[in-house]
Design a protein around this motif. Structure first.
Motif, short mmCIF file in Angstrom:
data_model
loop_
_atom_site.label_atom_id
_atom_site.label_comp_id
_atom_site.label_asym_id
_atom_site.label_seq_id
_atom_site.Cartn_x
_atom_site.Cartn_y
_atom_site.Cartn_z
N PHE A 103 0.86 -1.18 0.00
CA PHE A 103 0.00 0.00 0.00
C PHE A 103 0.90 1.23 0.00
O PHE A 103 1.77 1.37 0.85
N PHE A 104 0.62 2.11 -0.94
CA PHE A 104 1.49 3.27 -1.14
C PHE A 104 0.90 4.53 -0.56
O PHE A 104 -0.33 4.73 -0.56
N GLY A 105 1.78 5.39 -0.09
CA GLY A 105 1.39 6.73 0.28
C GLY A 105 1.30 7.62 -0.94
O GLY A 105 1.65 7.20 -2.05
N PRO A 106 0.84 8.86 -0.76
CA PRO A 106 0.65 9.77 -1.90
C PRO A 106 1.96 10.35 -2.43
O PRO A 106 1.98 10.94 -3.50
N GLY A 107 3.02 10.19 -1.66
CA GLY A 107 4.32 10.67 -2.11
C GLY A 107 4.69 12.03 -1.57
O GLY A 107 3.82 12.84 -1.23
N THR A 108 6.00 12.28 -1.49
CA THR A 108 6.54 13.60 -1.18
C THR A 108 7.41 14.01 -2.37
O THR A 108 8.32 13.27 -2.76
N ARG A 109 7.10 15.17 -2.91
CA ARG A 109 7.93 15.67 -4.01
C ARG A 109 9.09 16.46 -3.40
O ARG A 109 8.86 17.48 -2.74
N LEU A 110 10.30 15.99 -3.60
CA LEU A 110 11.49 16.67 -3.10
C LEU A 110 12.17 17.41 -4.24
O LEU A 110 12.47 16.81 -5.27
N THR A 111 12.38 18.70 -4.03
CA THR A 111 13.08 19.53 -5.01
C THR A 111 14.33 20.07 -4.37
O THR A 111 14.25 20.76 -3.34
N GLN B 38 -2.24 4.48 -11.36
CA GLN B 38 -2.14 5.79 -10.74
C GLN B 38 -3.01 6.77 -11.52
O GLN B 38 -2.64 7.18 -12.63
N TYR B 39 -4.15 7.10 -10.96
CA TYR B 39 -5.02 8.11 -11.57
C TYR B 39 -4.44 9.48 -11.30
O TYR B 39 -3.62 9.66 -10.40
N SER B 40 -4.87 10.45 -12.08
CA SER B 40 -4.32 11.79 -11.99
C SER B 40 -4.35 12.32 -10.56
O SER B 40 -5.39 12.33 -9.90
N ARG B 41 -3.17 12.71 -10.06
CA ARG B 41 -3.02 13.32 -8.73
C ARG B 41 -3.39 12.37 -7.60
O ARG B 41 -3.71 12.82 -6.50
N GLN B 42 -3.37 11.08 -7.86
CA GLN B 42 -3.67 10.12 -6.79
C GLN B 42 -2.48 9.20 -6.59
O GLN B 42 -1.52 9.21 -7.34
N ARG B 43 -2.54 8.42 -5.54
CA ARG B 43 -1.45 7.52 -5.22
C ARG B 43 -1.48 6.26 -6.07
O ARG B 43 -2.50 5.94 -6.69
N ASP B 81 -10.90 5.07 -17.27
CA ASP B 81 -9.72 4.21 -17.21
C ASP B 81 -8.43 4.97 -17.53
O ASP B 81 -7.34 4.43 -17.37
N SER B 82 -8.56 6.20 -17.98
CA SER B 82 -7.37 7.00 -18.30
C SER B 82 -6.51 7.17 -17.05
O SER B 82 -6.98 7.68 -16.03
N ALA B 83 -5.25 6.74 -17.14
CA ALA B 83 -4.37 6.74 -15.98
C ALA B 83 -3.00 6.22 -16.41
O ALA B 83 -2.81 5.81 -17.56
N MET B 84 -2.06 6.22 -15.46
CA MET B 84 -0.78 5.54 -15.66
C MET B 84 -0.89 4.14 -15.09
O MET B 84 -1.39 3.95 -13.97
N TYR B 85 -0.41 3.17 -15.83
CA TYR B 85 -0.46 1.78 -15.40
C TYR B 85 0.97 1.24 -15.30
O TYR B 85 1.75 1.35 -16.24
N TYR B 86 1.26 0.65 -14.15
CA TYR B 86 2.59 0.11 -13.91
C TYR B 86 2.50 -1.39 -13.64
O TYR B 86 1.73 -1.83 -12.79
#
Lengths: 113, 108
Positions: A103-111, B38-43, B81-86
Motif C-alpha cells: 500500500f502506497f502513500g501519496p508521495g513527497t515531491r522533493l526539489t 495511478q489516476y491523476s493526482r492520486q497515489r 480508465d485513463s491513468a498511468m499503469y505500472y
C-alpha cells in the motif's frame, strides 16, 4: 479504509541540506519500504525495513540515506546532505505479513535547488 | 537480472475499444506479478495481482510463463480508465520492481 499518509507533500531544499521525509503506515503492517521516482523515470526501490532494521537496500541507498521508526509508528527517510539528483517523488509503502500487496502513500515531491 | 518491460509509453484508444497494455518480465524464480494504477493526482494503488486471477474494473491479466508476459486487458475501455499503469514484479516476495509505466488515454 486506512491509508498510508506522507508529509510533507512537497519539500524544497538547498543542496547540502538535510531533509526528513515522514510516513505514517497503516497500523498492524509489518513491512515498510521507500521508493523514489525521478521525473519521467520508473519507480525505483530504495530500502525495505522490518522488525526495526533494514532488510534490503538498493545501490541508490548510500551512506547519505537512513531510515528509522523513531516512535514505533512514523517511518522516516532522512537524506543527510541532499544533491541535485535527489530531486524526485518519494513514496512510502507498507504491507502486512500475509500478502505481498504493498500500500502506497501519496508521495513527497522533493526539489533540491 | 530481474527486469520488467512495458514497451509502450502511451496508448490512446476511443471509448468502447479493447485495450491491451503489455508487460514482459525477466526473473529466474517463480514470479509474483502485479498491476498498479495511478489516476491523476492520486497515489499508486493495486489493480490486479496474478495469483488471485480476478477481474477488477473489467481488467484481467494472465501470467504467461512461456512468453514471460503479464499483459493487462480490457474488452471495452471507459474514459475513467485513463491513468498511468505500472506492471511490477515482487522480487524474493518482497521489494517491487516496476516497469516504466504506460499512460492510457481513453478518448470519448
Amino acid at each position: 479504509e486506512p491509508e498510508v499518509t506522507q508529509t510533507p507533500s512537497h519539500q524544497v531544499t538547498q543542496m547540502g541540506q538535510e531533509v526528513i521525509l515522514r510516513c505514517v503506515p497503516i497500523s498492524n503492517h509489518l513491512y515498510f519500504y521507500w521508493y523514489r521516482q525521478i521525473l519521467g523515470q520508473k519507480v525505483e526501490f530504495l530500502v525495505s525495513f522490518y522488525n526495526n532494521e533494514i532488510s534490503e537496500k538498493s545501490e541508490i541507498f548510500d551512506d547519505q540515506f537512513s531510515v528509522e521508526r523513531p516512535d514505533g509508528s512514523n517511518f522516516t527517510l532522512k537524506i543527510r546532505s541532499t544533491k541535485l539528483e535527489d530531486s524526485a517523488m518519494y513514496f512510502c509503502a507498507n504491507r502486512d505479513g500475509a500478502y505481498n500487496e504493498q500500500f502506497f502513500g501519496p508521495g513527497t515531491r522533493l526539489t533540491v535547488l | 537480472a530481474q527486469r520488467v518491460t512495458q514497451p509502450e509509453k502511451l496508448l490512446s484508444v476511443f471509448k468502447g475499444a479493447p485495450v491491451e497494455l503489455k508487460c514482459n518480465y525477466s526473473y529466474s524464480g517463480s514470479p509474483e506479478l502485479f498491476w498498479y494504477v495511478q489516476y491523476s493526482r492520486q497515489r499508486l494503488q493495486l489493480l490486479l495481482r496474478h495469483i488471485s486471477r480476478e477481474s477488477i474494473k473489467g481488467f484481467t491479466a494472465d501470467l504467461n510463463k512461456g512468453e514471460t508476459s503479464f499483459h493487462l486487458k480490457k474488452p471495452f475501455a471507459q474514459e475513467e480508465d485513463s491513468a498511468m499503469y505500472y506492471c511490477a514484479l515482487a522480487y524474493n516476495t518482497d521489494k517491487l520492481i516496476f516497469g516504466t509505466g504506460t499512460r492510457l488515454q481513453v478518448f470519448p
